[in-house]
Design a protein around this motif. Structure first.
Motif, PDB file in Angstrom:
ATOM      1  N   GLN A 100       0.809  -1.224   0.000  1.00  0.00           N
ATOM      2  CA  GLN A 100       0.000   0.000   0.000  1.00  0.00           C
ATOM      3  C   GLN A 100       0.846   1.280   0.000  1.00  0.00           C
ATOM      4  OE1 GLN A 100      -3.047  -0.056   3.011  1.00  0.00           O
ATOM      5  NE2 GLN A 100      -3.735  -2.092   2.399  1.00  0.00           N
ATOM      6  N   THR A 101       2.168   1.136   0.071  1.00  0.00           N
ATOM      7  CA  THR A 101       3.039   2.312   0.016  1.00  0.00           C
ATOM      8  C   THR A 101       3.564   2.546  -1.403  1.00  0.00           C
ATOM      9  OG1 THR A 101       5.082   1.103   0.526  1.00  0.00           O
ATOM     10  CG2 THR A 101       3.787   1.935   2.394  1.00  0.00           C
ATOM     11  N   GLN A 103       2.629   2.991  -5.595  1.00  0.00           N
ATOM     12  CA  GLN A 103       1.553   3.343  -6.526  1.00  0.00           C
ATOM     13  C   GLN A 103       1.097   2.091  -7.264  1.00  0.00           C
ATOM     14  OE1 GLN A 103       2.482   6.560  -9.136  1.00  0.00           O
ATOM     15  NE2 GLN A 103       0.390   6.783  -9.808  1.00  0.00           N
ATOM     16  N   GLU A 118      -7.699   0.420  -5.588  1.00  0.00           N
ATOM     17  CA  GLU A 118      -6.293   0.623  -5.209  1.00  0.00           C
ATOM     18  C   GLU A 118      -5.819   2.028  -5.589  1.00  0.00           C
ATOM     19  OE1 GLU A 118      -4.030  -2.496  -7.037  1.00  0.00           O
ATOM     20  OE2 GLU A 118      -4.954  -4.055  -5.789  1.00  0.00           O
ATOM     21  N   GLN A 119      -6.221   2.502  -6.751  1.00  0.00           N
ATOM     22  CA  GLN A 119      -5.812   3.835  -7.196  1.00  0.00           C
ATOM     23  C   GLN A 119      -6.417   4.925  -6.315  1.00  0.00           C
ATOM     24  OE1 GLN A 119      -7.008   3.461 -11.311  1.00  0.00           O
ATOM     25  NE2 GLN A 119      -4.917   2.979 -11.965  1.00  0.00           N
ATOM     26  N   TRP A 122      -4.621   4.926  -3.038  1.00  0.00           N
ATOM     27  CA  TRP A 122      -3.292   5.507  -3.209  1.00  0.00           C
ATOM     28  C   TRP A 122      -3.362   7.040  -3.170  1.00  0.00           C
ATOM     29  CZ3 TRP A 122       1.669   5.050  -2.745  1.00  0.00           C
ATOM     30  CH2 TRP A 122       2.516   5.928  -3.394  1.00  0.00           C
ATOM     31  N   THR A 126      -1.735   9.338  -0.262  1.00  0.00           N
ATOM     32  CA  THR A 126      -0.718  10.346  -0.554  1.00  0.00           C
ATOM     33  C   THR A 126      -1.187  11.737  -0.147  1.00  0.00           C
ATOM     34  OG1 THR A 126      -1.396  10.462  -2.875  1.00  0.00           O
ATOM     35  CG2 THR A 126       0.470   9.022  -2.350  1.00  0.00           C
TER      36      THR A 126
END
Length: 152
Positions: A100-101, A103, A118-119, A122, A126
């Motif tokens: 998960q760290t 991209q 997931e995107q 992310w 961030t």
């Protein structure tokens, strides 16, 4: 969702942590871990002599969520004060699986819904991390992300 946001259907190990050295814990209320990684980190904080103080989800940072286009609150996983030599250093610490760290990347066979999720995660992470870094710097701390790689 149950008490304090514990999710009975979560795929992660969750529960309440009982301090071994409660004098070091500076948070309020029950200590909740939301994954096995968080539990492992709490045990480390509790048992490590150079950890002077620690807390869980005690620091709240306002941030702008660029996905939902609104102001939100980020509850940083942990605050820790560590004696490094004769200097006390202060850290804001986020605990995340290493995956998960990074991209997310498109891979053949990955469902579109999974990739989209997931995107979005992310971008949201961030956003939070950007504000956490700024907050930490402004308050004489350092923001770091710890994964299973550091906890092994």
């Amino acid at each position: 969702m149950g008490l304090l946001g514990l999710n009975k259907n979560s795929k992660f190990k969750q529960g309440y942590y009982k301090c071994i050295n409660p004098i070091k814990y500076i948070g309020k209320g029950p200590i909740v871990y939301r994954s096995g990684l968080e539990l492992k980190f709490m045990l480390w904080c509790d048992k490590t002599d150079t950890i002077i103080k620690w807390s869980s989800e005690s620091i709240v940072i306002p941030y702008y969520d660029s996905v939902q286009h609104k102001d939100r609150k980020y509850y940083v996983d942990n605050y820790v004060e560590i004696l490094e030599g004769d200097i006390t250093k202060k850290y804001l610490i986020e605990i995340k699986p290493h995956k998960q760290t990074l991209q997310p990347v498109t891979t053949k066979g990955k469902r579109k819904a999974s990739l989209l999720y997931e995107q979005l995660q992310w971008v949201n992470n961030t956003d939070k991390w950007k504000f956490a870094k700024e907050f930490a710097k402004k308050h004489g701390m350092e923001f770091i992300i710890i994964t299973e790689k550091e906890l092994n």
